[in-house]
Write a protein that holds these residues in place. Structure first.
Motif, PDB file in Angstrom:
ATOM      1  N   ILE A  79       0.839  -1.201   0.000  1.00 30.04           N
ATOM      2  CA  ILE A  79       0.000   0.000   0.000  1.00 30.04           C
ATOM      3  C   ILE A  79       0.876   1.253   0.000  1.00 30.04           C
ATOM      4  CG2 ILE A  79      -1.654   1.342   1.380  1.00 30.04           C
ATOM      5  CD1 ILE A  79      -2.763  -1.485   2.272  1.00 30.04           C
ATOM      6  N   LEU A  80       1.909   1.252   0.823  1.00 29.01           N
ATOM      7  CA  LEU A  80       2.822   2.398   0.872  1.00 29.01           C
ATOM      8  C   LEU A  80       3.584   2.558  -0.440  1.00 29.01           C
ATOM      9  CD1 LEU A  80       4.169   2.005   4.517  1.00 29.01           C
ATOM     10  CD2 LEU A  80       2.369   3.551   3.691  1.00 29.01           C
ATOM     11  N   ASP A  81       4.008   1.422  -1.035  1.00 31.64           N
ATOM     12  CA  ASP A  81       4.722   1.468  -2.315  1.00 31.64           C
ATOM     13  C   ASP A  81       3.840   2.020  -3.435  1.00 31.64           C
ATOM     14  OD1 ASP A  81       6.963   0.397  -1.069  1.00 31.64           O
ATOM     15  OD2 ASP A  81       6.685  -1.621  -1.895  1.00 31.64           O
ATOM     16  N   LEU A  82       2.544   1.769  -3.351  1.00 35.39           N
ATOM     17  CA  LEU A  82       1.605   2.276  -4.351  1.00 35.39           C
ATOM     18  C   LEU A  82       1.299   3.763  -4.132  1.00 35.39           C
ATOM     19  CD1 LEU A  82      -0.880  -0.734  -4.543  1.00 35.39           C
ATOM     20  CD2 LEU A  82       0.758  -0.016  -6.304  1.00 35.39           C
ATOM     21  N   GLU A  83       1.860   4.312  -3.059  1.00 30.92           N
ATOM     22  CA  GLU A  83       1.709   5.722  -2.722  1.00 30.92           C
ATOM     23  C   GLU A  83       0.249   6.137  -2.533  1.00 30.92           C
ATOM     24  OE1 GLU A  83       4.021   7.964  -5.570  1.00 30.92           O
ATOM     25  OE2 GLU A  83       5.885   7.083  -4.853  1.00 30.92           O
ATOM     26  N   LEU A  84      -0.524   5.214  -1.947  1.00 33.00           N
ATOM     27  CA  LEU A  84      -1.894   5.551  -1.606  1.00 33.00           C
ATOM     28  C   LEU A  84      -1.858   6.477  -0.388  1.00 33.00           C
ATOM     29  CD1 LEU A  84      -3.557   2.073  -2.163  1.00 33.00           C
ATOM     30  CD2 LEU A  84      -3.615   4.063  -3.661  1.00 33.00           C
ATOM     31  N   LYS A  85      -2.747   7.443  -0.370  1.00 30.32           N
ATOM     32  CA  LYS A  85      -2.717   8.494   0.654  1.00 30.32           C
ATOM     33  C   LYS A  85      -3.437   8.020   1.918  1.00 30.32           C
ATOM     34  CE  LYS A  85      -2.820  11.894  -2.993  1.00 30.32           C
ATOM     35  NZ  LYS A  85      -3.722  12.771  -3.730  1.00 30.32           N
ATOM     36  N   VAL A  86      -2.631   7.636   2.929  1.00 28.22           N
ATOM     37  CA  VAL A  86      -3.182   7.157   4.194  1.00 28.22           C
ATOM     38  C   VAL A  86      -2.182   7.453   5.304  1.00 28.22           C
ATOM     39  CG1 VAL A  86      -2.289   4.815   3.842  1.00 28.22           C
ATOM     40  CG2 VAL A  86      -4.227   5.169   5.379  1.00 28.22           C
ATOM     41  N   GLU A  87      -2.698   7.820   6.465  1.00 23.71           N
ATOM     42  CA  GLU A  87      -1.864   8.070   7.634  1.00 23.71           C
ATOM     43  C   GLU A  87      -2.103   6.974   8.658  1.00 23.71           C
ATOM     44  OE1 GLU A  87      -3.035  11.884   9.130  1.00 23.71           O
ATOM     45  OE2 GLU A  87      -2.418  12.941   7.319  1.00 23.71           O
TER      46      GLU A  87
END
Length: 168
Positions: A53-61
């Protein structure tokens, strides 16, 4: 928030598990050490999904993913509804996950998309024709599923896709 169902063995391989038949054959040998190994495999798979998910650069905190058996629980704060839905699909389209328990917050509420489970013989054009009445609207579906989809012809049975409403 809620529970989303997926086809457990149709997604991307993140567990390093064997097939259900192989797991069943090994089930007789499960002991306390086997349970610890299962938990370790679940924790490793959760980390791999989170990293995807982080590698896909999805915007989430504050993203957290945990797995217990075939249920993945996802928490964090997604930028908007679209990002949340994409995160749910990344998690649910992972092999071994049958249910995603969405406990994410959303910063910007948008209209929700519907989900479509790909069947044998489906193409994005065929899905667009069924949903929108126009096969040439397939790029809408493709764009709605980026960056998880890299090419419009690379879908597979059991995969779940976002189907956004058409803008008017």
């Amino acid at each position: 928030m809620g529970l989303f169902s997926f086809i457990k063995n149709a997604g991307a391989k993140v567990f390093g598990y064997k097939t259900d038949a192989e797991k069943a054959a090994e089930a007789a040998a499960v002991s306390a050490a086997g349970e610890a190994a299962r938990k370790a495999a679940e924790a490793a798979a959760a980390l791999k999904i989170r990293q995807t998910i982080l590698d896909l650069e999805l915007k989430v905190e504050d993203l957290k993913v945990s797995i217990d058996d075939d249920v993945a629980t996802v928490t964090g704060k997604a930028y908007d509804t679209t990002e949340k839905e994409k995160i749910i699909l990344v998690v649910g389209n992972s092999e071994g996950i049958a249910t995603v328990d969405d406990r994410m917050e959303v910063e910007h509420e948008l209209g929700e998309a519907t989900f479509h489970t790909v069947e044998k013989g489906d193409t994005l054009s065929k899905i667009a024709k069924a949903v929108y009445g126009d096969a040439m609207k397939y790029p809408v579906i493709f764009e709605a599923n980026k960056p998880m989809l890299k090419h419009p012809d690379k879908i597979y049975p059991g995969q779940v896709l976002r189907i956004p409403a058409l803008e008017k």
